[in-house]
Design a protein around this motif. Structure first.
Motif, PDB file in Angstrom:
ATOM      1  N   HIS A  21       1.690  -3.662  -4.520  1.00 50.70           N
ATOM      2  CA  HIS A  21       1.391  -2.730  -3.381  1.00 50.70           C
ATOM      3  C   HIS A  21       0.245  -1.880  -4.225  1.00 50.70           C
ATOM      4  O   HIS A  21      -0.652  -1.074  -3.534  1.00 50.70           O
ATOM      5  CB  HIS A  21       2.905  -1.668  -3.481  1.00 50.70           C
ATOM      6  CG  HIS A  21       2.456  -0.905  -2.318  1.00 50.70           C
ATOM      7  ND1 HIS A  21       2.533  -1.111  -0.945  1.00 50.70           N
ATOM      8  CD2 HIS A  21       2.342   0.673  -2.353  1.00 50.70           C
ATOM      9  CE1 HIS A  21       2.053   0.052  -0.456  1.00 50.70           C
ATOM     10  NE2 HIS A  21       2.043   1.063  -1.181  1.00 50.70           N
ATOM     11  N   GLY A  22       0.175  -1.845  -5.345  1.00 51.57           N
ATOM     12  CA  GLY A  22      -1.018  -0.847  -5.952  1.00 51.57           C
ATOM     13  C   GLY A  22      -2.205  -1.655  -5.717  1.00 51.57           C
ATOM     14  O   GLY A  22      -3.393  -0.903  -5.425  1.00 51.57           O
ATOM     15  N   LEU A  23      -2.356  -2.877  -5.640  1.00 51.37           N
ATOM     16  CA  LEU A  23      -3.420  -3.620  -5.153  1.00 51.37           C
ATOM     17  C   LEU A  23      -3.729  -3.545  -3.774  1.00 51.37           C
ATOM     18  O   LEU A  23      -4.847  -3.410  -3.175  1.00 51.37           O
ATOM     19  CB  LEU A  23      -3.319  -5.069  -5.559  1.00 51.37           C
ATOM     20  CG  LEU A  23      -3.120  -5.580  -7.079  1.00 51.37           C
ATOM     21  CD1 LEU A  23      -2.884  -7.105  -7.063  1.00 51.37           C
ATOM     22  CD2 LEU A  23      -4.501  -5.360  -7.692  1.00 51.37           C
ATOM     23  N   ASP A  24      -2.707  -3.454  -2.744  1.00 50.37           N
ATOM     24  CA  ASP A  24      -2.861  -2.949  -1.539  1.00 50.37           C
ATOM     25  C   ASP A  24      -3.718  -1.505  -1.327  1.00 50.37           C
ATOM     26  O   ASP A  24      -4.357  -1.198  -0.474  1.00 50.37           O
ATOM     27  CB  ASP A  24      -1.589  -3.122  -0.748  1.00 50.37           C
ATOM     28  CG  ASP A  24      -0.964  -4.552  -0.501  1.00 50.37           C
ATOM     29  OD1 ASP A  24      -1.890  -5.364  -0.794  1.00 50.37           O
ATOM     30  OD2 ASP A  24       0.189  -4.639  -0.290  1.00 50.37           O
ATOM     31  N   PHE A  35      -7.632   1.966   0.345  1.00 52.67           N
ATOM     32  CA  PHE A  35      -8.214   3.415  -0.079  1.00 52.67           C
ATOM     33  C   PHE A  35      -9.419   3.237  -1.284  1.00 52.67           C
ATOM     34  O   PHE A  35     -10.128   3.067  -0.816  1.00 52.67           O
ATOM     35  CB  PHE A  35      -7.032   4.288  -0.480  1.00 52.67           C
ATOM     36  CG  PHE A  35      -6.064   4.335   0.554  1.00 52.67           C
ATOM     37  CD1 PHE A  35      -6.311   5.121   1.853  1.00 52.67           C
ATOM     38  CD2 PHE A  35      -4.822   3.731   0.706  1.00 52.67           C
ATOM     39  CE1 PHE A  35      -5.355   5.286   2.918  1.00 52.67           C
ATOM     40  CE2 PHE A  35      -3.889   3.897   1.581  1.00 52.67           C
ATOM     41  CZ  PHE A  35      -4.293   4.674   2.779  1.00 52.67           C
ATOM     42  N   ASN A  36      -8.719   3.227  -2.516  1.00 48.93           N
ATOM     43  CA  ASN A  36      -9.831   3.080  -3.508  1.00 48.93           C
ATOM     44  C   ASN A  36      -9.121   3.063  -4.810  1.00 48.93           C
ATOM     45  O   ASN A  36      -7.895   3.125  -5.090  1.00 48.93           O
ATOM     46  CB  ASN A  36     -10.709   4.400  -3.592  1.00 48.93           C
ATOM     47  CG  ASN A  36      -9.962   5.732  -3.758  1.00 48.93           C
ATOM     48  OD1 ASN A  36      -9.112   5.734  -4.716  1.00 48.93           O
ATOM     49  ND2 ASN A  36     -10.479   6.623  -3.117  1.00 48.93           N
ATOM     50  N   THR A  37      -9.823   3.050  -5.902  1.00 49.27           N
ATOM     51  CA  THR A  37      -9.168   2.504  -7.203  1.00 49.27           C
ATOM     52  C   THR A  37      -8.315   3.950  -7.762  1.00 49.27           C
ATOM     53  O   THR A  37      -7.266   3.567  -8.279  1.00 49.27           O
ATOM     54  CB  THR A  37     -10.279   1.889  -8.250  1.00 49.27           C
ATOM     55  OG1 THR A  37     -10.863   0.992  -7.691  1.00 49.27           O
ATOM     56  CG2 THR A  37      -9.611   1.749  -9.623  1.00 49.27           C
ATOM     57  N   VAL A  38      -9.040   4.842  -7.675  1.00 53.62           N
ATOM     58  CA  VAL A  38      -8.273   6.021  -8.032  1.00 53.62           C
ATOM     59  C   VAL A  38      -6.964   6.398  -7.282  1.00 53.62           C
ATOM     60  O   VAL A  38      -5.981   6.568  -8.150  1.00 53.62           O
ATOM     61  CB  VAL A  38      -9.258   7.525  -7.698  1.00 53.62           C
ATOM     62  CG1 VAL A  38      -8.349   8.862  -8.306  1.00 53.62           C
ATOM     63  CG2 VAL A  38     -10.569   7.458  -8.647  1.00 53.62           C
ATOM     64  N   CYS A  39      -6.922   6.186  -6.253  1.00 50.94           N
ATOM     65  CA  CYS A  39      -5.393   6.225  -5.562  1.00 50.94           C
ATOM     66  C   CYS A  39      -4.526   5.115  -6.178  1.00 50.94           C
ATOM     67  O   CYS A  39      -3.454   5.523  -6.465  1.00 50.94           O
ATOM     68  CB  CYS A  39      -5.737   5.915  -4.054  1.00 50.94           C
ATOM     69  SG  CYS A  39      -6.336   7.254  -3.197  1.00 50.94           S
ATOM     70  N   ALA A  40      -4.981   4.011  -6.132  1.00 51.81           N
ATOM     71  CA  ALA A  40      -4.216   3.014  -6.772  1.00 51.81           C
ATOM     72  C   ALA A  40      -3.707   3.372  -8.388  1.00 51.81           C
ATOM     73  O   ALA A  40      -2.581   3.100  -8.696  1.00 51.81           O
ATOM     74  CB  ALA A  40      -4.907   1.626  -6.756  1.00 51.81           C
ATOM     75  N   VAL A  41      -4.716   3.984  -9.222  1.00 51.52           N
ATOM     76  CA  VAL A  41      -4.431   4.113 -10.521  1.00 51.52           C
ATOM     77  C   VAL A  41      -3.179   5.173 -10.479  1.00 51.52           C
ATOM     78  O   VAL A  41      -2.098   5.180 -10.969  1.00 51.52           O
ATOM     79  CB  VAL A  41      -5.527   4.685 -11.220  1.00 51.52           C
ATOM     80  CG1 VAL A  41      -5.136   5.205 -12.426  1.00 51.52           C
ATOM     81  CG2 VAL A  41      -6.446   3.559 -11.617  1.00 51.52           C
ATOM     82  N   ILE A  96      -2.393  -1.695 -15.743  1.00 54.69           N
ATOM     83  CA  ILE A  96      -3.284  -1.061 -14.763  1.00 54.69           C
ATOM     84  C   ILE A  96      -4.550  -1.436 -15.081  1.00 54.69           C
ATOM     85  O   ILE A  96      -5.481  -1.749 -13.798  1.00 54.69           O
ATOM     86  CB  ILE A  96      -3.200   0.701 -14.811  1.00 54.69           C
ATOM     87  CG1 ILE A  96      -1.760   0.860 -14.114  1.00 54.69           C
ATOM     88  CG2 ILE A  96      -4.174   1.011 -13.958  1.00 54.69           C
ATOM     89  CD1 ILE A  96      -1.408   2.535 -14.359  1.00 54.69           C
ATOM     90  N   ARG A  97      -5.039  -1.272 -16.136  1.00 49.60           N
ATOM     91  CA  ARG A  97      -6.595  -1.679 -16.326  1.00 49.60           C
ATOM     92  C   ARG A  97      -6.823  -3.066 -16.043  1.00 49.60           C
ATOM     93  O   ARG A  97      -7.983  -3.330 -15.421  1.00 49.60           O
ATOM     94  CB  ARG A  97      -7.059  -1.397 -17.666  1.00 49.60           C
ATOM     95  CG  ARG A  97      -7.833  -0.212 -18.135  1.00 49.60           C
ATOM     96  CD  ARG A  97      -8.283  -0.190 -19.413  1.00 49.60           C
ATOM     97  NE  ARG A  97      -7.298  -0.368 -20.491  1.00 49.60           N
ATOM     98  CZ  ARG A  97      -6.491   0.800 -21.125  1.00 49.60           C
ATOM     99  NH1 ARG A  97      -6.434   1.919 -20.090  1.00 49.60           N
ATOM    100  NH2 ARG A  97      -5.430   0.633 -21.759  1.00 49.60           N
TER     101      ARG A  97
END
Length: 67
Positions: free
Chosen positions: A32-35, A40-46, A59-60
């Motif tokens: 889901h983080g990849l989605d 959205f963007n990487t910051v939101c995923a992090v 995460i990295r």
């Protein structure tokens, strides 16, 4: 957003070992983080992954650009 099922077979060997070490629940969170990153963007995923206690090394690896 893509479904979580679409990430069931993660193609990148860069983070496959990190991904395989996760339990099924964590794999769904990472997928889901990849989605989130794609939508959205990487910051939101992090932030999403950190909020769900996914290890920083994972995460990295999963969010870094693939060559």
């Amino acid at each position: 957003m893509k479904s979580l099922i679409e990430h069931a077979n993660i193609p990148s060997q860069t983070f496959a070992s990190h991904y395989d070490a996760l339990d099924v629940f964590q794999q769904k969170i990472v997928s889901h983080g990849l989605d989130v990153q794609a939508e959205f963007n990487t910051v939101c995923a992090v932030e999403y992954l950190k909020a769900h206690d996914i290890d920083g090394d994972v995460i990295r690896q999963v969010l870094s650009p693939r060559a």
